[in-house]
Design a protein around this motif. Structure first.
Motif, PDB file in Angstrom:
ATOM      1  N   LEU A  11      18.171   6.457 -49.122  1.00  0.00           N
ATOM      2  CA  LEU A  11      17.643   7.581 -49.165  1.00  0.00           C
ATOM      3  C   LEU A  11      18.159   8.665 -50.099  1.00  0.00           C
ATOM      4  O   LEU A  11      17.441   9.448 -50.612  1.00  0.00           O
ATOM      5  N   ALA A  12      19.343   8.265 -50.666  1.00  0.00           N
ATOM      6  CA  ALA A  12      19.743   8.761 -51.975  1.00  0.00           C
ATOM      7  C   ALA A  12      18.790   8.420 -53.453  1.00  0.00           C
ATOM      8  O   ALA A  12      18.792   9.299 -54.186  1.00  0.00           O
ATOM      9  N   SER A  13      18.463   7.318 -53.109  1.00  0.00           N
ATOM     10  CA  SER A  13      17.522   6.799 -54.282  1.00  0.00           C
ATOM     11  C   SER A  13      16.138   7.293 -54.479  1.00  0.00           C
ATOM     12  O   SER A  13      15.456   7.014 -55.339  1.00  0.00           O
ATOM     13  N   ARG A  14      15.647   7.769 -53.166  1.00  0.00           N
ATOM     14  CA  ARG A  14      14.140   8.146 -53.257  1.00  0.00           C
ATOM     15  C   ARG A  14      13.829   9.398 -52.297  1.00  0.00           C
ATOM     16  O   ARG A  14      14.846   9.711 -51.740  1.00  0.00           O
ATOM     17  N   LYS A  15      12.612   9.708 -52.017  1.00  0.00           N
ATOM     18  CA  LYS A  15      12.179  10.739 -51.193  1.00  0.00           C
ATOM     19  C   LYS A  15      12.769  10.508 -49.906  1.00  0.00           C
ATOM     20  O   LYS A  15      12.891   9.413 -49.528  1.00  0.00           O
ATOM     21  N   ASP A  16      12.861  11.466 -49.051  1.00  0.00           N
ATOM     22  CA  ASP A  16      13.102  11.590 -47.834  1.00  0.00           C
ATOM     23  C   ASP A  16      12.165  10.688 -47.119  1.00  0.00           C
ATOM     24  O   ASP A  16      10.992  10.933 -47.335  1.00  0.00           O
ATOM     25  N   LEU A  19      10.881   7.195 -41.635  1.00  0.00           N
ATOM     26  CA  LEU A  19      11.421   5.625 -41.131  1.00  0.00           C
ATOM     27  C   LEU A  19      12.921   5.321 -41.476  1.00  0.00           C
ATOM     28  O   LEU A  19      13.613   4.798 -40.834  1.00  0.00           O
ATOM     29  N   LEU A  20      13.166   6.022 -42.571  1.00  0.00           N
ATOM     30  CA  LEU A  20      14.496   5.710 -43.157  1.00  0.00           C
ATOM     31  C   LEU A  20      15.509   6.437 -42.237  1.00  0.00           C
ATOM     32  O   LEU A  20      16.816   6.008 -41.814  1.00  0.00           O
ATOM     33  N   ARG A  21      15.260   7.645 -41.827  1.00  0.00           N
ATOM     34  CA  ARG A  21      16.079   8.336 -41.119  1.00  0.00           C
ATOM     35  C   ARG A  21      16.001   7.736 -39.717  1.00  0.00           C
ATOM     36  O   ARG A  21      17.147   8.013 -38.949  1.00  0.00           O
ATOM     37  N   PHE A  22      14.879   7.642 -39.101  1.00  0.00           N
ATOM     38  CA  PHE A  22      14.715   6.743 -37.861  1.00  0.00           C
ATOM     39  C   PHE A  22      15.992   5.442 -37.681  1.00  0.00           C
ATOM     40  O   PHE A  22      16.875   5.291 -36.884  1.00  0.00           O
ATOM     41  N   GLY A  23      15.858   4.901 -38.844  1.00  0.00           N
ATOM     42  CA  GLY A  23      16.613   3.696 -38.684  1.00  0.00           C
ATOM     43  C   GLY A  23      18.077   4.139 -39.174  1.00  0.00           C
ATOM     44  O   GLY A  23      19.064   3.387 -38.617  1.00  0.00           O
ATOM     45  N   LEU A  24      18.563   4.954 -39.918  1.00  0.00           N
ATOM     46  CA  LEU A  24      19.711   5.570 -40.013  1.00  0.00           C
ATOM     47  C   LEU A  24      20.378   5.993 -38.382  1.00  0.00           C
ATOM     48  O   LEU A  24      21.490   5.630 -38.254  1.00  0.00           O
ATOM     49  N   GLY A  25      19.658   6.473 -37.997  1.00  0.00           N
ATOM     50  CA  GLY A  25      19.849   7.074 -36.551  1.00  0.00           C
ATOM     51  C   GLY A  25      20.276   5.911 -35.668  1.00  0.00           C
ATOM     52  O   GLY A  25      21.406   5.884 -34.757  1.00  0.00           O
ATOM     53  N   ASN A  26      19.490   5.004 -35.684  1.00  0.00           N
ATOM     54  CA  ASN A  26      19.691   3.838 -34.863  1.00  0.00           C
ATOM     55  C   ASN A  26      20.807   3.088 -35.204  1.00  0.00           C
ATOM     56  O   ASN A  26      21.858   2.768 -34.682  1.00  0.00           O
ATOM     57  N   TRP A  41      18.336  11.802 -36.862  1.00  0.00           N
ATOM     58  CA  TRP A  41      16.997  12.019 -36.145  1.00  0.00           C
ATOM     59  C   TRP A  41      16.578  13.337 -36.200  1.00  0.00           C
ATOM     60  O   TRP A  41      15.141  13.500 -36.519  1.00  0.00           O
ATOM     61  N   GLN A  42      17.412  14.326 -36.223  1.00  0.00           N
ATOM     62  CA  GLN A  42      16.947  15.549 -36.617  1.00  0.00           C
ATOM     63  C   GLN A  42      16.237  16.045 -37.833  1.00  0.00           C
ATOM     64  O   GLN A  42      15.206  16.588 -37.969  1.00  0.00           O
ATOM     65  N   ARG A  43      16.910  15.273 -38.885  1.00  0.00           N
ATOM     66  CA  ARG A  43      16.372  15.453 -40.291  1.00  0.00           C
ATOM     67  C   ARG A  43      15.476  14.501 -40.582  1.00  0.00           C
ATOM     68  O   ARG A  43      14.338  14.911 -41.070  1.00  0.00           O
ATOM     69  N   GLY A  44      15.283  13.308 -39.810  1.00  0.00           N
ATOM     70  CA  GLY A  44      14.062  12.568 -39.633  1.00  0.00           C
ATOM     71  C   GLY A  44      12.916  13.424 -39.160  1.00  0.00           C
ATOM     72  O   GLY A  44      11.654  13.252 -39.562  1.00  0.00           O
ATOM     73  N   LEU A  45      12.882  14.228 -38.066  1.00  0.00           N
ATOM     74  CA  LEU A  45      11.836  15.131 -37.642  1.00  0.00           C
ATOM     75  C   LEU A  45      11.394  16.020 -38.758  1.00  0.00           C
ATOM     76  O   LEU A  45      10.271  16.187 -38.738  1.00  0.00           O
ATOM     77  N   SER A  46      12.013  16.553 -39.559  1.00  0.00           N
ATOM     78  CA  SER A  46      11.924  17.400 -40.567  1.00  0.00           C
ATOM     79  C   SER A  46      10.780  16.474 -41.493  1.00  0.00           C
ATOM     80  O   SER A  46       9.974  16.993 -42.119  1.00  0.00           O
ATOM     81  N   ARG A  58       7.388  11.676 -32.685  1.00  0.00           N
ATOM     82  CA  ARG A  58       7.464  11.367 -31.114  1.00  0.00           C
ATOM     83  C   ARG A  58       8.480  10.500 -30.742  1.00  0.00           C
ATOM     84  O   ARG A  58       9.290  10.805 -29.737  1.00  0.00           O
ATOM     85  N   GLU A  59       8.752   9.215 -31.717  1.00  0.00           N
ATOM     86  CA  GLU A  59       9.633   8.476 -31.278  1.00  0.00           C
ATOM     87  C   GLU A  59      11.239   8.975 -31.152  1.00  0.00           C
ATOM     88  O   GLU A  59      12.036   8.857 -30.518  1.00  0.00           O
ATOM     89  N   MET A  60      11.185   9.969 -32.339  1.00  0.00           N
ATOM     90  CA  MET A  60      12.541  10.447 -32.610  1.00  0.00           C
ATOM     91  C   MET A  60      12.883  11.555 -31.305  1.00  0.00           C
ATOM     92  O   MET A  60      13.997  11.758 -31.187  1.00  0.00           O
ATOM     93  N   LEU A  61      11.684  12.186 -31.228  1.00  0.00           N
ATOM     94  CA  LEU A  61      11.849  13.204 -29.884  1.00  0.00           C
ATOM     95  C   LEU A  61      12.537  12.536 -28.819  1.00  0.00           C
ATOM     96  O   LEU A  61      13.135  12.999 -27.988  1.00  0.00           O
ATOM     97  N   VAL A  62      12.006  11.283 -28.284  1.00  0.00           N
ATOM     98  CA  VAL A  62      12.401  10.656 -27.433  1.00  0.00           C
ATOM     99  C   VAL A  62      13.839  10.259 -27.228  1.00  0.00           C
ATOM    100  O   VAL A  62      14.416  10.494 -26.302  1.00  0.00           O
TER     101      VAL A  62
END
Length: 84
Positions: A11-16, A19-26, A41-46, A58-62
């Motif tokens: 995440l630090a080396s490229r744009k937000d 998918l990366l945020r979802f994986g990070l949450g997991n 996951w909240q950052r992933g929604l953004s 939708r997946e992150m909201l679930v």
């Protein structure tokens, strides 16, 4: 390298990325850190919203809803089983 560290480095080396945020949450959830998972996951929604990625949104909201319904001292079994 721990999965959380690897994902944060990506995440630090490229744009937000949703998918990366979802994986990070997991990864946070698998490590027993539900509040950190929620934040990821909240950052992933953004990120998903800015890219128009409705499926990721939708997946992150679930996952967020399941986390909201869980007792504060436990991680929902449905989330534990799906976290990678």
């Amino acid at each position: 390298m721990h999965p959380v560290e690897a994902l944060e480095a990506m995440l630090a080396s490229r744009k937000d990325s949703a998918l990366l945020r979802f994986g990070l949450g997991n990864a946070w959830l698998a490590g027993g850190q539900p509040e950190a998972a929620r934040a990821a996951w909240q950052r992933g929604l953004s990120a998903a919203g800015s890219k128009g990625d409705q499926q990721a949104r939708r997946e992150m909201l679930v996952f967020l809803r399941r986390l909201e319904r869980a007792p504060k001292d436990s991680v929902p079994a449905a989330l534990r089983n799906e976290a990678r």
